[in-house]
Enzyme design. Structure first.
Site, PDB file in Angstrom:
ATOM      1  N   GLU A 163       0.684  -1.281   0.018  1.00 39.00           N
ATOM      2  CA  GLU A 163       0.082  -0.061   0.041  1.00 39.00           C
ATOM      3  C   GLU A 163       0.880   1.266   0.107  1.00 39.00           C
ATOM      4  O   GLU A 163       0.549   2.133   0.897  1.00 39.00           O
ATOM      5  CB  GLU A 163      -0.945   0.080   1.154  1.00 39.00           C
ATOM      6  CG  GLU A 163      -1.869  -1.272   1.161  1.00 39.00           C
ATOM      7  CD  GLU A 163      -2.608  -1.370   2.538  1.00 39.00           C
ATOM      8  OE1 GLU A 163      -2.771  -0.341   3.222  1.00 39.00           O
ATOM      9  OE2 GLU A 163      -3.319  -2.441   2.865  1.00 39.00           O
ATOM     10  N   ASN A 206       1.831  -4.629  -3.375  1.00 36.27           N
ATOM     11  CA  ASN A 206       0.337  -5.176  -3.070  1.00 36.27           C
ATOM     12  C   ASN A 206      -0.272  -3.760  -2.768  1.00 36.27           C
ATOM     13  O   ASN A 206       0.073  -3.043  -1.983  1.00 36.27           O
ATOM     14  CB  ASN A 206       0.452  -6.095  -1.997  1.00 36.27           C
ATOM     15  CG  ASN A 206      -0.762  -6.584  -1.515  1.00 36.27           C
ATOM     16  OD1 ASN A 206      -1.477  -6.950  -2.596  1.00 36.27           O
ATOM     17  ND2 ASN A 206      -1.062  -6.904  -0.276  1.00 36.27           N
ATOM     18  N   HIS A 242     -10.520  -5.946  -1.508  1.00 31.94           N
ATOM     19  CA  HIS A 242     -11.544  -5.759  -0.295  1.00 31.94           C
ATOM     20  C   HIS A 242     -12.621  -5.082  -0.903  1.00 31.94           C
ATOM     21  O   HIS A 242     -12.477  -3.804  -0.891  1.00 31.94           O
ATOM     22  CB  HIS A 242     -10.925  -5.120   1.030  1.00 31.94           C
ATOM     23  CG  HIS A 242      -9.784  -5.753   1.664  1.00 31.94           C
ATOM     24  ND1 HIS A 242      -9.743  -7.009   2.152  1.00 31.94           N
ATOM     25  CD2 HIS A 242      -8.286  -5.480   1.566  1.00 31.94           C
ATOM     26  CE1 HIS A 242      -8.572  -7.373   2.766  1.00 31.94           C
ATOM     27  NE2 HIS A 242      -7.735  -6.708   2.286  1.00 31.94           N
ATOM     28  N   GLU A 271      -6.184 -10.411  -1.417  1.00 32.84           N
ATOM     29  CA  GLU A 271      -6.920 -10.459   0.076  1.00 32.84           C
ATOM     30  C   GLU A 271      -8.171 -10.325  -0.285  1.00 32.84           C
ATOM     31  O   GLU A 271      -9.080  -9.428   0.354  1.00 32.84           O
ATOM     32  CB  GLU A 271      -6.400  -9.255   0.824  1.00 32.84           C
ATOM     33  CG  GLU A 271      -4.931  -8.782   0.922  1.00 32.84           C
ATOM     34  CD  GLU A 271      -4.480  -7.753   1.676  1.00 32.84           C
ATOM     35  OE1 GLU A 271      -5.094  -7.088   2.615  1.00 32.84           O
ATOM     36  OE2 GLU A 271      -3.308  -7.519   1.831  1.00 32.84           O
ATOM     37  N   ASP A 273     -12.199 -10.287  -0.149  1.00 35.21           N
ATOM     38  CA  ASP A 273     -13.336 -10.688   0.687  1.00 35.21           C
ATOM     39  C   ASP A 273     -14.676  -9.634   0.112  1.00 35.21           C
ATOM     40  O   ASP A 273     -14.513  -8.583  -0.329  1.00 35.21           O
ATOM     41  CB  ASP A 273     -13.197 -10.554   2.184  1.00 35.21           C
ATOM     42  CG  ASP A 273     -12.377  -9.245   2.580  1.00 35.21           C
ATOM     43  OD1 ASP A 273     -12.235  -8.287   2.074  1.00 35.21           O
ATOM     44  OD2 ASP A 273     -11.715  -9.249   3.806  1.00 35.21           O
TER      45      ASP A 273
HETATM   46  O1  9MR Z   1      -6.468  -9.024   8.663  1.00 36.90           O
HETATM   47  C1  9MR Z   1      -5.400  -8.003   9.156  1.00 36.90           C
HETATM   48  C2  9MR Z   1      -5.817  -8.040  10.700  1.00 36.90           C
HETATM   49  O2  9MR Z   1      -5.945  -9.133  11.555  1.00 36.90           O
HETATM   50  C3  9MR Z   1      -4.829  -7.052  11.528  1.00 36.90           C
HETATM   51  O3  9MR Z   1      -5.356  -6.379  12.671  1.00 36.90           O
HETATM   52  C4  9MR Z   1      -4.404  -5.717  10.414  1.00 36.90           C
HETATM   53  C5  9MR Z   1      -3.568  -4.956  11.057  1.00 36.90           C
HETATM   54  O4  9MR Z   1      -2.146  -5.354  10.993  1.00 36.90           O
HETATM   55  O5  9MR Z   1      -4.137  -6.041   9.154  1.00 36.90           O
HETATM   56  C6  9MR Z   1      -5.114  -6.888   8.553  1.00 36.90           C
HETATM   57  O6  9MR Z   1      -4.726  -7.184   7.306  1.00 36.90           O
HETATM   58  C7  9MR Z   1      -4.705  -6.175   6.156  1.00 36.90           C
HETATM   59  C8  9MR Z   1      -3.122  -6.762   5.301  1.00 36.90           C
HETATM   60  O7  9MR Z   1      -2.195  -7.021   6.053  1.00 36.90           O
HETATM   61  C9  9MR Z   1      -3.010  -5.463   4.395  1.00 36.90           C
HETATM   62  N1  9MR Z   1      -4.054  -4.859   3.795  1.00 36.90           N
HETATM   63  C10 9MR Z   1      -5.207  -4.722   4.459  1.00 36.90           C
HETATM   64  C11 9MR Z   1      -5.670  -5.831   5.445  1.00 36.90           C
HETATM   65  C12 9MR Z   1      -6.719  -5.376   6.215  1.00 36.90           C
HETATM   66  O8  9MR Z   1      -6.664  -4.384   7.154  1.00 36.90           O
END
Ligand code: 9MR
Length: 360
Positions: A163, A206, A242, A271, A273
């Site tokens: 990001e 990503n 997402h 990722e 969903d």
């Molecule tokens: O799903 C992840 C969640 O459990 C964590 O609390 C959060 C912070 O580290 O990150 C979430 O995953 C993220 C991913 O690593 C990067 N893209 C966005 C995802 C959703 O926030």
């Protein structure tokens, strides 16, 4: 022609099997139709997962997916309590789990400035440094060689940079500490170091929320092009997928994946969903969700260099969307392939069918 016929036959058999047996429910997950269908279509179908899940969940993750991404356990903040204080226990366990199940591993992620991706000590280190840029470069090089080096030859892909762009629009995120201190060169550095530490790993950037922001997607493509022009080792772009603000548009997604492929890069949905609440007005929301999942798979399957789709969580009882500020009001979001009782949802069947009917 012969191999096309062979695949057609195998596909028909598998499709028949899915119709006869219904969907897999995890209790008898040893003969997964999803894994078979994924292999047939030459597409990795992955899940974000972490050590510490219950035994039934581990069984399901092992049986139903060809690829695993560490949802959290490889993030810099999770791995460290100081510049040289690494704890690899959870990450090691996850990699061993995937290897024992013959699954591909995507490393996630080396450099991410948002949410809990960044260790607190890093900001303290930079605040105390007389030359923050030199200090940050040193810390980044150490991090890459320690982490990527540890798993060299074992992880198929790394989300090296996560990001880099602002959530909205096509600019770099000014709050991205790596960009603020080093400029775009931080991405070159990260990719070059990662390639040195593991020349066999495919290296990805990503990015999030590009699927419905054409300007942001253009900026991502422009960034990739600049890196490739500079000879930086970049092998793929991940679109996170997402879809909690808006359902996926198959044509838009296919065009975006094709534009990534046109650069000679792999494309992955990293990722995925799709919350059920998006379809609350539909006659059959679960069927509408299933259709949306199939749209994502069909988009990817029509682009040869689209090599994988990872869903961001195993089951509806464990989704980041239920605690994230923007989506928590809709909890339970129910965005995944398996429900809270680990039963496969209609979305599971729809993606198996998409894979079985794949043009490739
Ligand atoms: O799903 C992840 C969640 O459990 C964590 O609390 C959060 C912070 O580290 O990150 C979430 O995953 C993220 C991913 O690593 C990067 N893209 C966005 C995802 C959703 O926030």
């Amino acid at each position: 022609m012969q191999s096309f016929l062979a695949r057609l036959t195998a596909g028909s058999l598998l499709f028949g099997l899915v119709l006869i047996t219904g969907c897999s429910d995890g209790s008898d997950a040893t003969n997964s139709s999803l894994v078979d269908a994924a292999r047939l279509a030459a597409l990795d179908v992955g899940v974000a997962f972490d050590d510490g899940a219950s035994a039934p969940r581990r069984t399901l993750a092992a049986a139903e997916f060809t690829s695993i991404t560490a949802e959290n356990s490889m993030k810099w903040a999770r791995l460290t309590s100081g510049p040289d204080d690494y704890d690899f226990e959870a990450a090691d366990t996850l990699v061993e789990f995937a290897e024992a199940n013959g699954q591909r591993v995507r490393g996630h992620t080396l450099f991410w400035h948002r949410l809990n991706g960044l260790p607190d000590w890093l900001l303290e280190e930079l605040g105390a440094a007389s030359d923050p840029a030199t200090r940050l470069r040193g810390l980044m090089i150490n991090h890459v060689s320690t982490v990527v080096g540890r798993y060299a030859g074992r992880l198929a892909q790394w989300d090296v940079v996560n990001e880099p762009l602002a959530i909205v629009g096509g600019e770099f995120d000014p709050e991205n500490i790596f960009f603020a201190v080093l400029g775009e060169a931080y991405i070159d550095l990260a990719l070059l170091e990662a390639h040195t530490a593991d020349p066999s790993a495919e290296l990805f950037i990503n990015e999030t929320f590009t699927e419905f922001q054409p300007d942001k997607f253009d900026a991502l493509i422009a960034l990739a092009r600049r890196l490739l022009d500079r000879g930086v080792p970049l092998h793929g772009l991940g679109l996170q997928g997402h879809f909690f603000l808006q359902a996926p548009d198959q044509e838009v997604l296919r065009d975006q994946l094709a534009r990534i492929a046109a650069l000679g890069l792999k494309a992955e949905i990293t990722e995925l969903d799709i919350p059920l609440s998006l379809f609350s007005g539909a006659v059959d929301p679960l069927a509408a969700q299933a259709q949306a999942y199939a749209a994502v798979f069909n988009a990817c399957l029509s682009v040869t260099l689209c090599s994988g789709i990872t869903v961001w969580g195993l089951d509806d009882a464990n989704t980041w969307l239920d605690s994230f500020a923007l989506s928590a009001p809709n909890a339970p979001n129910r965005p995944l392939l398996f429900d809270a009782e680990l039963q496969a949802k209609p979305a599971y069947d729809s993606i198996v069918q998409a894979l079985v009917g794949s043009p490739r």
